[in-house]
Design an enzyme around this catalytic site. Structure first.
Site, mmCIF file in Angstrom:
data_model
loop_
_atom_site.group_PDB
_atom_site.id
_atom_site.type_symbol
_atom_site.label_atom_id
_atom_site.label_comp_id
_atom_site.label_asym_id
_atom_site.label_seq_id
_atom_site.Cartn_x
_atom_site.Cartn_y
_atom_site.Cartn_z
ATOM 1 N N ASN A 27 -6.382 -10.251 -4.078
ATOM 2 C CA ASN A 27 -5.720 -9.352 -3.155
ATOM 3 C C ASN A 27 -5.877 -9.966 -1.773
ATOM 4 O O ASN A 27 -6.892 -9.796 -1.579
ATOM 5 C CB ASN A 27 -6.005 -8.113 -3.093
ATOM 6 N N VAL A 28 -4.749 -10.347 -0.990
ATOM 7 C CA VAL A 28 -5.027 -10.664 0.316
ATOM 8 C C VAL A 28 -4.184 -9.635 1.187
ATOM 9 O O VAL A 28 -2.868 -9.781 1.249
ATOM 10 C CB VAL A 28 -4.410 -12.031 0.480
ATOM 11 N N HIS B 211 -10.690 -8.108 -5.287
ATOM 12 C CA HIS B 211 -10.025 -7.390 -4.266
ATOM 13 C C HIS B 211 -10.912 -7.950 -2.762
ATOM 14 O O HIS B 211 -11.696 -8.576 -2.936
ATOM 15 C CB HIS B 211 -10.388 -5.796 -4.034
ATOM 16 N N GLY B 212 -10.390 -7.686 -1.470
ATOM 17 C CA GLY B 212 -10.880 -8.275 -0.460
ATOM 18 C C GLY B 212 -10.848 -9.857 -0.205
ATOM 19 O O GLY B 212 -12.003 -10.527 0.050
ATOM 20 N N SER C 88 1.009 -1.119 0.019
ATOM 21 C CA SER C 88 0.140 0.118 -0.007
ATOM 22 C C SER C 88 0.755 1.257 0.037
ATOM 23 O O SER C 88 2.095 0.963 0.047
ATOM 24 C CB SER C 88 -0.888 0.044 1.091
ATOM 25 N N HIS D 3 -12.826 -5.046 1.829
ATOM 26 C CA HIS D 3 -11.469 -5.177 2.661
ATOM 27 C C HIS D 3 -11.906 -5.320 4.051
ATOM 28 O O HIS D 3 -12.593 -4.978 4.557
ATOM 29 C CB HIS D 3 -10.801 -3.824 2.426
ATOM 30 N N ASP E 240 -0.453 -0.675 -4.438
ATOM 31 C CA ASP E 240 -1.882 -0.736 -4.289
ATOM 32 C C ASP E 240 -2.778 0.489 -3.727
ATOM 33 O O ASP E 240 -2.218 1.064 -2.978
ATOM 34 C CB ASP E 240 -2.017 -1.970 -3.049
HETATM 35 P P1 13P Z 1 -8.137 -7.695 2.437
HETATM 36 O O1 13P Z 1 -7.537 -6.855 3.450
HETATM 37 O O2 13P Z 1 -9.658 -7.939 2.784
HETATM 38 O O3 13P Z 1 -7.428 -9.044 2.149
HETATM 39 O O4 13P Z 1 -8.290 -7.215 0.946
HETATM 40 C C1 13P Z 1 -6.946 -6.628 0.197
HETATM 41 C C2 13P Z 1 -7.205 -5.894 -0.825
HETATM 42 O O5 13P Z 1 -8.115 -6.120 -1.462
HETATM 43 C C3 13P Z 1 -5.905 -5.082 -0.957
HETATM 44 O O6 13P Z 1 -6.271 -4.222 -2.239
#
Ligand code: 13P
Length: 291
Positions: A237-238, A215-216, A50, A181, A82
């Protein structure tokens, strides 16, 4: 040789119906741990930072560590910025050597999202082999400093998605489909699989042109993950899960070794825990053996 952008490994993933884990890291030990896991599984990998950790450690440091690890590893690895809402910082990270950039203008109006995304795409394509991720609709929850309330979250409109991709020239695309997220509040989050499939069909029905991002990842049930891969998801994405694992493993190690003063052992415990979790994700995503 194993420094790659996200698009090239995601096109292969989407063609062969597996997905690539994109794991958020906040420090160098985590970066090493995700690389170790991917090497063990012989899987392609996307490392993500990030904006905040990228600024805390410094983008040049992040890139130097990434390049050192990627050049020594026998697998393709991408370094992704990100959810960056600041076009200038996107450009700085492209200059520094990140190989995929996400400009997140999803909270802006549709036209402004297109304008900002296109500007970053044009810049990244002019400075090197850097792919760009754009987002349409909004993903609820908190990621880095960006907060989106559940009732503000809007799903991506498929017709707009096609127009967005055409007008921006974006390489990989994150449509909001109901994932969030952070930790899901329910065991069965409401995900719009049909919308994902429709967007994939409209964009990639005649060959994979713009692979899709989910995402998420934290807390998504495994059957949802499989279904989303079937519907075109090529990057998952994790982040939250890995942060929890880092903190829990560190805390447990310290609690169990209260008289020991060896930071290296604390880092090793956290690294092992992250490596294990990332290995599990790679198995779920079907990318083991695909490097
Ligand atoms: P999480 O934090 O839910 O794993 O999501 C990560 C994400 O989408 C980062 O862009």
């Amino acid at each position: 040789m194993s420094v790659v952008n996200a698009k090239e490994i995601m096109v292969e993933a989407a063609k062969h119906k597996y997905a690539i884990g994109a794991f958020n890291v906040t420090n160098i030990h985590q970066m090493e741990a995700v690389v170790e896991a991917a090497v063990e599984k012989n899987s392609p990998l996307i490392i993500q930072t990030s904006v905040k950790p990228s600024k805390v450690l410094g983008r040049q440091v992040m890139v130097a560590v990434y390049r050192t690890l990627a050049e020594a590893a026998p697998i393709p690895i991408c370094l992704h910025l990100d959810h960056c809402t600041d076009m200038d910082y996107c450009k700085k990270c492209a200059d520094a050597g990140y190989t995929n950039i996400m400009i997140d203008a999803s909270k802006q109006t549709y036209d402004e999202n297109i304008r900002q995304t296109k500007e970053v795409v044009d810049y990244c394509h002019s400075v090197g082999d850097i792919s760009v991720e754009g987002e349409l609709g909004t993903v609820s929850g908190v990621e880095d400093q960006i907060k989106v309330a559940e009732d503000e979250a809007a799903l991506a409109n498929p017709v707009q998605a096609v127009e967005f991709v055409e007008r921006t020239g974006v390489d990989i695309f994150a449509p909001a489909i109901g994932t969030a997220h952070g930790v899901y509040k329910t065991k069965n989050p409401k995900i719009d699989f049909e919308r994902m499939g429709k967007i994939h069909q409209m964009l990639n029905g005649n060959g994979i042109k713009v692979p899709l991002v989910v995402h998420g990842g934290t807390g998504l049930p495994e059957d949802y993950i499989k279904k989303l891969i079937e519907m075109g998801g090529a990057k998952f994405n994790v982040s939250t899960e890995l942060k929890h694992i880092l903190i829990d493993a560190t805390y447990t190690y310290i609690a169990d070794h209260r008289d020991e003063y060896d930071p290296g052992k604390i880092d090793a415990a956290a690294r092992d825990a992250i490596r294990h979790a990332v290995g599990h994700w790679i198995d779920m995503l079907g990318s083991a053996g695909k490097a």
